[in-house]
Design an enzyme around this catalytic site. Structure first.
Site, short mmCIF file in Angstrom:
data_model
loop_
_atom_site.label_atom_id
_atom_site.label_comp_id
_atom_site.label_asym_id
_atom_site.label_seq_id
_atom_site.Cartn_x
_atom_site.Cartn_y
_atom_site.Cartn_z
CB CYS A 147 -0.97 -0.01 1.19
SG CYS A 147 -0.20 -0.42 2.77
N1 LIG Z 1 -4.49 -4.31 5.07
C1 LIG Z 1 -3.97 -3.61 4.06
O1 LIG Z 1 -4.21 -2.40 3.90
C2 LIG Z 1 -3.07 -4.30 3.07
C3 LIG Z 1 -2.66 -3.57 1.94
C4 LIG Z 1 -1.81 -4.18 1.00
C5 LIG Z 1 -1.36 -5.46 1.23
N2 LIG Z 1 -1.76 -6.13 2.35
C6 LIG Z 1 -1.24 -7.48 2.54
O2 LIG Z 1 -2.30 -8.41 2.40
C7 LIG Z 1 -2.06 -9.54 3.24
C8 LIG Z 1 -3.27 -9.72 4.15
O3 LIG Z 1 -3.40 -8.55 4.93
P1 LIG Z 1 -4.71 -8.23 5.76
O4 LIG Z 1 -4.54 -6.84 6.21
O5 LIG Z 1 -5.92 -8.62 5.01
O6 LIG Z 1 -4.50 -9.23 7.00
P2 LIG Z 1 -5.59 -9.93 7.91
O7 LIG Z 1 -6.79 -9.06 8.02
O8 LIG Z 1 -4.89 -10.29 9.16
O9 LIG Z 1 -5.99 -11.25 7.11
C9 LIG Z 1 -5.12 -12.35 6.96
C10 LIG Z 1 -5.87 -13.50 6.30
O10 LIG Z 1 -4.98 -14.61 6.15
C11 LIG Z 1 -5.51 -15.75 6.86
N3 LIG Z 1 -4.38 -16.43 7.49
C12 LIG Z 1 -3.67 -16.00 8.52
N4 LIG Z 1 -2.64 -16.83 8.80
C13 LIG Z 1 -2.70 -17.80 7.89
C14 LIG Z 1 -1.92 -18.94 7.67
N5 LIG Z 1 -0.85 -19.24 8.41
N6 LIG Z 1 -2.27 -19.77 6.67
C15 LIG Z 1 -3.36 -19.47 5.93
N7 LIG Z 1 -4.15 -18.39 6.11
C16 LIG Z 1 -3.81 -17.56 7.07
C17 LIG Z 1 -6.47 -15.16 7.87
O11 LIG Z 1 -7.53 -16.04 8.17
P3 LIG Z 1 -7.46 -17.16 9.28
O12 LIG Z 1 -6.79 -16.55 10.47
O13 LIG Z 1 -8.87 -17.52 9.45
O14 LIG Z 1 -6.68 -18.24 8.63
C18 LIG Z 1 -7.05 -14.00 7.11
O15 LIG Z 1 -8.04 -14.46 6.22
C19 LIG Z 1 -0.77 -9.24 4.02
O16 LIG Z 1 0.33 -9.85 3.38
C20 LIG Z 1 -0.67 -7.73 3.93
O17 LIG Z 1 0.67 -7.27 4.01
C21 LIG Z 1 -2.61 -5.59 3.25
#
Ligand SMILES: NC(=O)c1ccc[n+]([C@@H]2O[C@H](COP(=O)([O-])OP(=O)(O)OC[C@H]3O[C@@H](n4cnc5c(N)ncnc54)[C@H](OP(=O)(O)O)[C@@H]3O)[C@@H](O)[C@H]2O)c1
Length: 340
Positions: A147
């Site tokens: 981001c």
């Molecule tokens: N938030 C932002 O603004 C943003 C922007 C750009 C990129 N990103 C990137 O997008 C990715 C997700 O970010 P997020 O903000 O959406 O995080 P999040 O809200 O914490 O979501 C993480 C997701 O991954 C799953 N998960 C967690 N640990 C896992 C594992 N070991 N194996 C399989 N599934 C797993 C979680 O579900 P369960 O716990 O149910 O498995 C959840 O669905 C990250 O790499 C982040 O850097 C985020």
């Protein structure tokens, strides 16, 4: 026939935002919502805003017959599985950071782990669509930008490409708390963030090498980059304020003309004539850019604002999907921002 899509990490913030967009995309069908928690429950049980999603869309561990797997997983998790999916003939679009850096050693240095699939880094295409769409169109593995890098690079790219500035770059950025995902952490409790602004991750934020890597490609030289992110008390939204010294002889007119030319045809980047507000992008795939020259210091100052969950994550992933599968880049992303 619509393209069949799975989202790994569908219960998270980025995955939930992507599901929202995919569910109304006319040429994509969401066939699998993958996570560890909420097994067997409808996706809408984990994502209340998706209450119109069909009952049949339940959370599982399988990507089913998806042709495309979007991964929105914590760092290191997508790289453990992407090789299998690619081997099965699927396209992978990673919203996380697992395929953004070219050099595997950078993962050890900045992320603190050995990359699980370094052989895939060579073929991954860095998918900042505005800059790399020709390569995205042919990619099997697309690394969606972070981001902060999206905002910083869209702010700086015209100046770097046209060599209007030197390699001394400062990116001072602020993000809403959804940038940290839905993980529970004391630092992100309401009482910790409300009515407060604080920097973090200086000088070791994981987005630093990513911004430096892509800026180097644009500039043709290694930048000297200082990147300072801040957490601000809002849910969504991100602003990057970028500073760079103008090269001698370059003027405000050069800057204005270069920025106008660079983005004149872009569907989601608009050069605006005033200070942009994060709120003017919320819920949309827009990035608004405003470039000015501080004559007293001969410095370029550029602001870029976007919604970290849309143009900073799910929206740009869908823009890459559109580019990759030959759909209009704007398909499913036409929504205007929310205001107020
Ligand atoms: N938030 C932002 O603004 C943003 C922007 C750009 C990129 N990103 C990137 O997008 C990715 C997700 O970010 P997020 O903000 O959406 O995080 P999040 O809200 O914490 O979501 C993480 C997701 O991954 C799953 N998960 C967690 N640990 C896992 C594992 N070991 N194996 C399989 N599934 C797993 C979680 O579900 P369960 O716990 O149910 O498995 C959840 O669905 C990250 O790499 C982040 O850097 C985020």
């Amino acid at each position: 026939m619509p393209t069949r899509v799975a989202i790994a990490g569908a219960t998270g913030y980025a995955g939930g935002e992507l599901a929202r967009l995919v569910l109304r995309h006319p040429e994509a069908r969401l066939v699998a919502a993958v996570a560890r928690s909420h097994q067997g429950e409808p996706l809408r049980a984990a994502q209340p805003h998706l209450h119109t999603a069909p009952d049949s869309l339940v959370v599982s561990r399988e990507v089913g017959d998806a042709e495309v797997v979007f991964t929105a997983l914590p760092a290191g998790e997508a790289a453990k599985q992407a090789g299998v999916w690619l081997g099965e003939g699927r396209t992978v679009i990673d919203i996380g950071s697992d395929f953004r850096l070219r050099d595997p050693a950078l993962y050890e240095r900045w992320y603190g782990y050995a990359h699980p699939a370094p052989e895939l880094l060579k073929e991954a295409v860095y998918g900042l669509t505005e800059l790399t769409r020709d390569r995205v169109r042919r990619a099997r593995l697309i690394a969606n930008p972070g981001c902060y890098p999206t905002a910083a690079l869209l702010a700086l790219a015209p100046a770097l490409k046209a060599r209007l500035v030197t390699e001394d770059l400062i990116v001072d950025a602020k993000s809403g708390v959804s940038g940290a995902g839905h993980t529970v952490d004391e630092a992100f409790l309401y009482g910790s963030i409300d009515e407060s602004v604080r920097p973090y991750g200086v000088p070791k934020h994981r987005h630093t090498p990513e911004i430096a890597q892509e800026a180097a490609l644009l500039l043709g030289a290694q930048p000297r980059l200082t990147f300072t992110p801040h957490l601000v008390p809002m849910t969504r939204g991100l602003i990057a304020t970028c500073y760079a010294p103008l090269r001698s002889g370059k003027t405000a007119k050069d800057v204005a003309e270069t920025y106008a030319r660079e983005y004149s045809e872009e569907p989601f980047v608009r050069v605006v004539g005033t200070y942009p507000a994060t709120k003017a992008t919320l819920g949309s795939n827009w990035c608004l850019v405003h470039a000015i020259v501080d004559e007293s210091t001969s410095r370029l100052v550029v602001f870029a604002v976007l919604d970290n969950l849309v143009k900073g994550a799910a929206g740009s992933a869908l823009q890459n999907f559109n580019a990759r599968f030959g759909y209009p880049e704007t398909m499913g992303l036409e929504a205007l921002p929310l205001w107020p």
